[in-house]
Scaffold this active site. Sequence first.
Site, PDB file in Angstrom:
ATOM      1  N   SER A  30      27.459  53.796  56.075  1.00  0.00           N
ATOM      2  CA  SER A  30      26.922  54.028  54.743  1.00  0.00           C
ATOM      3  C   SER A  30      27.588  55.296  54.227  1.00  0.00           C
ATOM      4  CB  SER A  30      25.399  54.181  54.781  1.00  0.00           C
ATOM      5  OG  SER A  30      24.886  54.002  53.481  1.00  0.00           O
ATOM      6  N   GLU A  31      28.123  55.235  53.008  1.00  0.00           N
ATOM      7  CA  GLU A  31      29.029  56.293  52.553  1.00  0.00           C
ATOM      8  C   GLU A  31      28.361  57.649  52.346  1.00  0.00           C
ATOM      9  OE1 GLU A  31      28.451  53.458  50.971  1.00  0.00           O
ATOM     10  OE2 GLU A  31      28.200  53.720  48.806  1.00  0.00           O
ATOM     11  N   ASN A  32      27.019  57.680  52.387  1.00  0.00           N
ATOM     12  CA  ASN A  32      26.363  58.987  52.292  1.00  0.00           C
ATOM     13  C   ASN A  32      26.405  59.740  53.616  1.00  0.00           C
ATOM     14  OD1 ASN A  32      24.515  56.903  53.133  1.00  0.00           O
ATOM     15  ND2 ASN A  32      22.899  58.427  53.016  1.00  0.00           N
ATOM     16  N   SER A  52      33.298  61.030  55.261  1.00  0.00           N
ATOM     17  CA  SER A  52      32.917  59.644  55.026  1.00  0.00           C
ATOM     18  C   SER A  52      33.989  58.903  54.231  1.00  0.00           C
ATOM     19  CB  SER A  52      31.593  59.606  54.258  1.00  0.00           C
ATOM     20  OG  SER A  52      31.193  58.280  54.025  1.00  0.00           O
TER      21      SER A  52
END
Lengths: 217, 233
Positions: free
Chosen positions: A45-47, A87
């Site tokens: 998840s890009e966070n 990320s």
Amino acid sequence: MLDKNGIAKRIAKEVKDGYYVNLGIGIPTLVANFVRDDIDVEFQSENGILGMGPFPFEGEEDADLINAGKQTITALPGASFFDSATSFAMIRGRHVDLTILGAMEVSENGDIANWKIPGKMVKGMGGAMDLVASASTIIVAMMHTNRAGESKLLKRCALPLTGVGCVTKIVTNLAVIEVTERGFLLKERAPGVSVEEIQKVTEGKLVFEGKVPEMEV
Amino acid sequence: MIKKTVDSVQKALEGVKDGMTFMLGGFGLCGIPENAIAELVRLNIKDITCISNNAGVDDFGLGQLLQKHQIKKMIASYVGENKEFERQMLSGEMEVELTPQGTLAQKCQAAQGGFPAFYTPAGYGTEVAEGKETREFNGKMYVLEEAFKADFSFVKAWKGDEAGNLIFKGTARNFNPCMCGSANITVAEVEELVPAGELDPNQIHIPGIFVQRIFQGRDYEKRIEQRTVRERK
């Protein structure tokens, strides 16, 4: 015809052993529910998490542990946390193998529009532009038509673009389609849907080879 | 040891002025500098340019600054959770620069590391690339994006020590490390401030050199935007 879960289930077959996968918001999120459990896959998840697990049990929610949709999640054994620049290094550097995301429009040359409706919806692109510009394999999960019944598979996108020439595959409620130099290549039909029906709601150039098989979901 | 501690949020924010550019860490409401935001609201600083991935929700996070019309310009990647934001943007009261999330992170990171600009594939062929230099490398097109320049960075960490060393927790890390040392003054607020020597140097995420002021935060609300759970079987 497939429902949203059906689309997710079909896309889950594209997820292979050893893949790092980024799932967008909406139908793509459902894909995690249908990935075979005999293969090893990690969700990014890009966070800032690799090894994202399911939602927590009630009472175990952690405000410091969310996904890119701001939902509370869990971390699986082997998970890691990292900052946003790291990320997107994973994404831009093509270390993430597969990106699955939704779209408002896709064009026959693989352009995608999914972040803005001028004057109406201005929420922002989030990580979508980085994802589509970088990933080597991008699968779009969406309904074949919009709410007005108009085709979302177009000759040219009308909405502001998210990325150019980047989509490799599209799975809709009606079909599995590959983006090729010749246009939308129809690979599979949803159960009970004919080629003619798909043709009717595909504005862009649709091509197929021989008899198009019905998809196994 | 060079001491970075200040004993209040007021001292930590000394020097903030109308018209300044601020970086604020956080993703959604996760890992936002709650104390610094509350103080900016109290000081009623106006005409701020905010660099932050999101704009909070209507009544929390950066939404509090929006309610008081303190933000002149917002640089963010996603602002969908905030109705007041959408209203101010569509009415033209506030200027908005939507930036791809990875580009936003890298514009902070570049400022931290002394890079004036960098090439990224994100946004090529879209309106984000309009007016920007583009260039081909190995058959692929890239857009030149410039590093941010900011007056203050406000970040939130889990633990920190007197030397300004920081450790983050979970996905509350997000943009916070990228914003440390990316502005003229970096202000870190932490849930737990400890004496130098108590944190294991092997576990430090951000060395204190990137932080000018650190203070013990208080009354963290840590609001959850989407409480999603599964049933126990």
